[in-house]
Design an enzyme around this catalytic site. Structure first.
Site, short mmCIF file in Angstrom:
data_model
loop_
_atom_site.label_atom_id
_atom_site.label_comp_id
_atom_site.label_asym_id
_atom_site.label_seq_id
_atom_site.Cartn_x
_atom_site.Cartn_y
_atom_site.Cartn_z
N VAL A 22 -8.54 -7.95 -2.79
CA VAL A 22 -7.43 -8.83 -3.19
C VAL A 22 -7.91 -10.27 -3.16
CG1 VAL A 22 -5.07 -9.56 -2.71
CG2 VAL A 22 -5.75 -7.18 -2.29
N ASP A 132 1.66 3.64 2.08
CA ASP A 132 0.69 2.97 2.96
C ASP A 132 1.37 1.86 3.76
OD1 ASP A 132 -1.82 2.71 4.10
OD2 ASP A 132 -2.57 1.34 2.58
#
Length: 312
Positions: A22, A132
């Site tokens: 990310v 998640d």
């Protein structure tokens, strides 16, 4: 400085996972900071699959969900285009960073998990399962909690298309049925919420283990440890935590029920998918809700920490 598709300028890598990384980036078209999740080459980077997941996540509009802005694919991989997802950049510290200093005060832990539950309730109302939920995917921002990484979300009940022996998620937060590769349902998120709430309250996982192998073995051999005694913690919160950790998915509460029960326990306001949602209390956007509650409600003030000192 790397640019994706001639638009998104990647400025700083802010996270690395097993299947992606990310980046903090800038979108010059709309002149705003964004987060860009780039799938790692060599992973399961089917463009159509990830496009479908991004489309599902983009339907979520909720104050506790980091919004999905865009999807694309760039030709930087040896095996073809590498997909990426452009998301809202949530400014703040992860819950994981705060938990490094130990368990949270129970009022803060319950409020954080109430907002996580509200985000999940919005997803589940759209038929989306996160898969998640964990401290690293929860950001504490000046305006509240943001749940990140709906990029691996999946439609509820959809069969898992991963190879045999592979599962999506973080081992400590996987529901028992995920270990058997059963189709994901909202109940798997509620198991992860139970682990998250337990960790926030106790400062440790409900299973004692030093490695992933030991963790999975412990889960097969014994039930989760009961929460330690926590002064002032309402019994219904401890009961909810235990219910979320039930082996049988049908014994776990819904995300909507959890959000409302946890919010009531600390007299908080959450946004849940109801026909007539309550009007949120107005507040100065520059003021953290955690600080605001300390100022407005003395019964909670003594235990509310300064976030800047909790993330050491």
């Amino acid at each position: 400085m790397r640019t994706l598709d001639g638009r998104y300028r990647l400025e700083q890598r802010i996270g690395v996972g097993g299947m992606s990384e990310v980046w903090r980036a800038h979108d010059p078209v709309l002149d705003r900071p964004v987060a860009v999740k780039v799938m790692s080459p060599g992973q399961d980077t089917c463009v159509e699959r990830i496009r479908a997941e991004a489309r599902s996540a983009a339907r979520l509009v909720h104050p506790n969900v980091a919004a999905v802005h865009d999807f694309g694919a760039c030709g930087t991989g040896h095996d073809g285009p590498v997909p990426y997802i452009v998301m809202e950049l949530a400014e703040g510290e992860t819950l994981a960073a705060h938990l490094r200093a130990g368990p949270l005060d129970w009022r803060i832990a319950v409020r954080v998990c109430a907002e996580v539950s509200a985000a999940l309730a919005a997803a589940h109302a759209h038929g989306i399962v996160h898969r998640d939920v964990k401290p690293a995917n929860v950001i504490l921002t000046p305006t509240g909690v943001k749940v990140l990484d709906f990029g691996i979300a999946t439609p509820s009940g959809a069969p898992d298309r991963l190879p045999a022996g592979m599962v999506v998620g973080t081992p400590a937060y996987l529901a028992p049925e995920q270990l058997e590769q059963a189709p994901a349902t909202p109940a798997v998120d509620m198991y992860a919420l139970g682990v998250l709430l337990y960790y926030c309250l106790a400062g440790r996982l409900p299973y004692q283990a030093d490695t992933t192998t030991q963790l999975l073995g412990a889960r097969l051999r014994q039930p989760p440890a009961p929460l330690p005694q926590i002064a002032g913690l309402p019994p219904e919160v401890a009961e909810l935590c235990a219910a979320c950790l039930a082996d049988d998915p049908t014994d776990r509460p819904s995300s909507l029920m959890a959000a409302l029960l946890l919010a009531e326990a600390v007299d908080a306001r959450v946004y849940v998918p109801m026909r007539q949602p309550s009007v949120p209390r107005q507040r100065d956007a520059s003021t953290s809700p955690w600080t605001e509650r300390a100022a407005a409600e003395p019964t909670e003030a003594a235990a509310l920490p300064d976030w800047s000192t909790r993330a050491g």
